[in-house]
Scaffold this motif. Sequence first.
Motif: not given
Lengths: 154, 510
Positions: A113-119, A126, A131, A76
Amino acid sequence: MAVVEAVVQRLRAVPGACLPILHAIQDELGFVPHDAVERIADGLNLSRAEVHGVLTFYHDFRTAPPGRTIVKLCRAEACQARGCTALERRLHDHHGIAMGATSADAAITLEPVYCLGNCALGPSALVDGKLVGRLDAARVDALVQAARGKRGKA
Amino acid sequence: MSSIVYVPSDSAALSVGADDVAAAIARHAAAQELDVRIVRNGSRGMLWLEPLVEVATPAGRIAYGPVAAADVPGLFAAGFLQGGAHALRHGVTGAIPFLQRQTRLVFARVGVTDPLSLEDYKANGGLVALQKALATAPAAIVEEVVTSGLRGRGGAGFPAGIKWRTVLGATADQKYIACNADEGDSGTFSDRMVMEGDPFVLLEGMAIAGLAVGATEGYVYLRSEYPDAKRTLLAAIERACAAGWLGQNVLGSGKRFFVHVRLGAGAYICGEETAMLESLEGKRGIVRAKPPLPALQGLWGKPTVVNNVMTLASVPWIVAHGGAAYAAHGVGRSKGTLPFQLAGNVKHGGLVEVPFGITLRELLYDYGGGTASGRPIKAVQVGGPLGAYLPASKFDLVLDYEAFAQGGGMIGHGGLVVFDDTVDMRAMARYAMEFCVVESCGKCTPCRIGSTRGVEVIDRMAGPQRPVQEKLLRELCDTMANASLCAMGGLTPMPVLSALDHFPEDFRRS
């Protein structure tokens, strides 16, 4: 198939059970075998087409066994701003691992994957559900090496 | 006396080695026979400093970061348990300007407390709102939320209180609270940080919503990309049930409220509320036509409050302090605070909860400190993959839903992704279309087919036919924006056209 049967029996009464059942099967087997579709459809009183539709709609579900290590590399925007595209290229060019495929030695499955919230700490991935952030070429190389080293133990 | 050391268990901190740091601290303390208690807190949101280790001292909590396991012997040698001087020391955590200047209402406890300690939660203002709500008439709770001006934090910004009023007014044998925790926008992580750092606040918000509208069942639709949030949330639900403030008899009131967690399966579209409801029902995440509104016919056809994590997590503060106190923050019709998220190529990335009314420039430079690479900022994408790319000339835009929209942007879920001057904006525009190809649910044609055509047209813009292709791209975007069923196809033109309009030079290269 015993796993599939047990999961269906355990979860069939849950409202909207199809997704929880598919997750549970994949958690146990690493993928959802084709012949599970009919069992799930029977158990939930759905058509096979409906179950097949759900199985193939969601990116998470695999219909073939994965490699020994599953790497979901974030593609992402925020990770692109930190160089994830170069890492994807490195995995392909240096390690022979293509996005969306399992390596020939079955050591690694690489999935987008589209975004792991570790931006704020990208590029991120992952790795077998864990993560990892601040990835760079060296860390990616180490990750591949570690995954290939698991061959003996598997 | 034992020393208390805080090492975050937030997944961002874990991703850069927080577990190793905690283990190293435990090992050293044991070897030196020191009495150290390690608390695994959430993250303070100063993510460039993660893993951020804090030590409780009489002067307050002292911060050290970013700490690697290899730094731990040096920290002990420097007497960090007493707040000793060290190259990684940043002084009292709360006095660090990035944190000190924020207005943390929703994030008040995140990073401060042990996320799974009900004692911590109660000692820091938790459960006050739920107790108050149990003693208040449902309609009065709803009116408090209306008064607060709280708008949906998932992106659409619809007034939450109005939605609740609709559900309260509906007659049905069953109603639901559906929490949208499918935080799929790149550059956003505030939902995740709350679920990992203060899960009880979300559960309390959902329970209050249930009391307000007469719903007894709540579902959290959580994205599968957040395994750590799932663990924390499930543990929190178990503890809340065991303590009797969720379940059959909420705080002894005789009222019921249950919360279930359902996992998504990697589909961005399931962040769209009707696709999420389909997915919760166990089906493909295909967007539903509206009407009927989910507030009247939502989950399994029943009246349903669909709210984002941040919206529901704002409710306890509003109920505890009053809607007017919340509405005192912010500007115009954008009331309260928004937890902005600084992401991508930014020096000081992290979470900034401030009232609406701040400018992009303040966020990018005063908080973010510019790019991590040290190069100039070329573009910032605000509001996720469907948000606009904005150039430096737009950095004085005020972050207020209406003003920002008028300036050609969209606040969305409050994520800011920063790019330096090495970014190729044609590649970003192409990616926006490609993302829509991957994530379209396929129900409507403009989105399903238009996105694929969009990728092809942008590719052809590299050739000699650029002017013709540009015209085609604009027409295609017009069709997608006006004829798509939901925001997926409808807003994909936003990043594409903003890139084209603000950075035309990037499209002129062959």
